[in-house]
Design a protein around this motif. Structure first.
Motif, PDB file in Angstrom:
ATOM      1  N   UNK A  72       0.948  -1.270   0.002  1.00 13.77           N
ATOM      2  CA  UNK A  72      -0.035   0.131  -0.047  1.00 13.77           C
ATOM      3  C   UNK A  72       0.657   1.209  -0.116  1.00 13.77           C
ATOM      4  N   UNK A  73       1.984   1.273   0.656  1.00 18.81           N
ATOM      5  CA  UNK A  73       2.810   2.329   0.771  1.00 18.81           C
ATOM      6  C   UNK A  73       3.208   3.118  -0.478  1.00 18.81           C
ATOM      7  N   UNK A  74       3.670   1.988  -1.356  1.00 26.00           N
ATOM      8  CA  UNK A  74       3.886   2.577  -2.897  1.00 26.00           C
ATOM      9  C   UNK A  74       3.073   3.210  -3.477  1.00 26.00           C
ATOM     10  N   UNK A  75       1.761   2.709  -3.574  1.00 25.01           N
ATOM     11  CA  UNK A  75       0.673   3.513  -4.198  1.00 25.01           C
ATOM     12  C   UNK A  75       0.265   4.720  -3.584  1.00 25.01           C
ATOM     13  N   UNK A  76       0.665   4.939  -2.161  1.00 26.21           N
ATOM     14  CA  UNK A  76       0.057   6.009  -1.307  1.00 26.21           C
ATOM     15  C   UNK A  76       1.294   7.104  -1.930  1.00 26.21           C
ATOM     16  N   UNK A  77       2.490   6.601  -1.948  1.00 21.64           N
ATOM     17  CA  UNK A  77       3.459   7.493  -2.561  1.00 21.64           C
ATOM     18  C   UNK A  77       3.031   8.137  -4.018  1.00 21.64           C
ATOM     19  N   UNK A  78       2.523   7.515  -4.932  1.00 24.83           N
ATOM     20  CA  UNK A  78       2.266   7.767  -6.253  1.00 24.83           C
ATOM     21  C   UNK A  78       1.055   8.565  -6.373  1.00 24.83           C
ATOM     22  N   UNK A  79       0.202   8.320  -5.419  1.00 22.58           N
ATOM     23  CA  UNK A  79      -1.292   8.924  -5.533  1.00 22.58           C
ATOM     24  C   UNK A  79      -1.199  10.141  -4.776  1.00 22.58           C
ATOM     25  N   UNK A  80      -0.383  10.458  -3.732  1.00 20.66           N
ATOM     26  CA  UNK A  80      -0.482  11.494  -3.013  1.00 20.66           C
ATOM     27  C   UNK A  80       0.177  12.549  -3.930  1.00 20.66           C
ATOM     28  N   UNK A  81       1.260  12.239  -4.699  1.00 18.98           N
ATOM     29  CA  UNK A  81       1.996  13.130  -5.651  1.00 18.98           C
ATOM     30  C   UNK A  81       1.134  13.845  -6.408  1.00 18.98           C
ATOM     31  N   UNK A  82       0.191  12.734  -7.441  1.00 22.38           N
ATOM     32  CA  UNK A  82      -0.724  13.174  -8.404  1.00 22.38           C
ATOM     33  C   UNK A  82      -1.726  14.250  -7.749  1.00 22.38           C
ATOM     34  N   UNK A  83      -2.256  13.682  -6.745  1.00 25.54           N
ATOM     35  CA  UNK A  83      -3.410  14.567  -5.881  1.00 25.54           C
ATOM     36  C   UNK A  83      -2.846  15.963  -5.289  1.00 25.54           C
ATOM     37  N   UNK A 171      11.136   4.326  -6.884  1.00 28.01           N
ATOM     38  CA  UNK A 171      12.163   3.523  -6.638  1.00 28.01           C
ATOM     39  C   UNK A 171      12.184   3.404  -4.956  1.00 28.01           C
ATOM     40  N   UNK A 172      12.528   2.516  -4.724  1.00 32.55           N
ATOM     41  CA  UNK A 172      12.773   2.246  -3.231  1.00 32.55           C
ATOM     42  C   UNK A 172      13.531   3.353  -2.444  1.00 32.55           C
ATOM     43  N   UNK A 173      12.976   3.841  -1.417  1.00 29.48           N
ATOM     44  CA  UNK A 173      13.777   4.842  -0.448  1.00 29.48           C
ATOM     45  C   UNK A 173      13.109   4.980   0.885  1.00 29.48           C
ATOM     46  N   UNK A 174      13.991   5.466   1.837  1.00 26.51           N
ATOM     47  CA  UNK A 174      13.350   5.607   3.171  1.00 26.51           C
ATOM     48  C   UNK A 174      13.156   7.333   3.706  1.00 26.51           C
ATOM     49  N   UNK A 175      12.161   7.882   4.089  1.00 24.89           N
ATOM     50  CA  UNK A 175      11.141   6.929   4.841  1.00 24.89           C
ATOM     51  C   UNK A 175      10.049   6.481   3.804  1.00 24.89           C
TER      52      UNK A 175
END
Length: 328
Positions: A72-83, A171-175
């Protein structure tokens, strides 16, 4: 009954290019435009030529990944940016303000340069994510296809509707996962629709997002795809996520061409009102749909469950949607 994750073949293997995701807004407000007459642009597809000087802007809705999602965190990162890019109020338009919103998410503000018409000088804008599905997911990289609908208010107060699908690469990164690229859908110029295209665009059993409607209106989707959609719509009500544009050119992580950009595939994220990704969605419904897609002519069907037969496959990418590919 075994859990759906028990049916996945692996966490990093991708067998066919495409993907979808969990739920979008529960009930999008009425679109002030007519979806059937799509007029695509380079990055944001108009869902109709009509503009309304009196309709109110719809409310904003924050999309959330389903708890049953693979990551879920991957999709959250993508959608938050587009939003963040597609939602702004009076005084916050333009690339500088958009860059500031992106920076606030911990992402690179230079990403604004790749989204084109998503960042405009409209007085205000509302973007709703219909769905977010995987275009591919590996251990350290991913493609998330963010399917959207938008409304823009001009300085004169006129509201127009549109939408696009964005292939967001991460790409994977922290946090949090880092967005590296954004590729907007490019359906092409609309043409006079043929009989099949007209039937698909006018069907009340096929829920098409703006970019997919524009794909079909461009005349670049093969008849085999349109015929299969209409055939399946006799049995199911389908929420389509991706047809041609907005999808990776190659099967993610490989050099094999995907059927989507060639107009020979479509992805389904919802069947009879049930999101494919949701744990509450009956497995029997999804597998029956996969088998019916094969009967409708698909040679390559991917989904969240293993189905016996050479035409079927499953992997993490297709945990959230059903892909149906065609040879012509």
């Amino acid at each position: 009954m075994p859990g759906r994750r028990a049916f996945l073949l692996g966490t990093g293997v991708l067998l066919a290019g495409c993907a979808t995701g969990p739920r979008g807004p529960a009930a999008p407000p009425p679109d002030p435009t007519t979806i059937g007459a799509a007029t695509p642009g380079p990055t944001a597809q108009r869902t109709g030529a009509a503009e309304s000087p009196s309709a109110a802007m719809p409310p904003r809705a924050t999309w959330s990944a389903d708890s049953n999602d693979v990551r879920p965190a991957v999709k959250q990162a993508a959608t938050r940016l587009i939003e963040a890019l597609g939602n702004w109020d009076h005084g916050d338009s333009g690339p500088d303000a958009a860059g500031a919103r992106v920076r606030a998410l911990g992402q690179d503000p230079s990403l604004v340069e790749g989204v084109g018409a998503l960042v405009t000088d409209a007085d205000a804008s509302v973007l709703q994510v219909i769905d977010a599905q995987y275009g591919g997911i590996l251990s350290d990289s991913a493609s998330v296809l963010v399917v959207t609908r938008t409304w823009a208010r001009s300085p004169a107060g006129t509201i127009s509707g549109g939408g696009a699908t964005y292939d967001v690469r991460l790409s994977s990164a922290s946090p949090t996962w880092r967005v590296t690229e954004i590729h907007p859908s490019q359906p092409g110029t609309p043409v006079t629709p043929g009989t099949l295209a007209h039937e698909v665009l006018s069907s009340d059993r096929l829920d098409l997002p703006p970019a997919s409607s524009a794909d079909i209106a461009s005349g670049q989707v093969h008849d085999s795809v349109l015929e299969a959609m209409l055939h399946l719509a006799q049995t199911y009500r389908l929420g389509i996520s991706v047809v041609r544009s907005g999808h990776p050119t190659y099967v993610f992580g490989t050099t094999r061409p995907s059927d989507h950009p060639r107009g020979r595939a479509f992805d389904t994220w919802m069947i009879d009102g049930h999101p494919v990704v949701a744990s509450a969605t009956p497995q029997a419904l999804v597998t029956a749909f996969m088998r019916d897609a094969a009967r409708a002519g698909s040679y390559n069907i991917g989904g969240p469950y293993a189905v016996s037969g050479s035409a079927y496959f499953t992997d993490d990418t297709h945990h959230d949607h059903v892909h149906a590919g065609f040879t012509s």
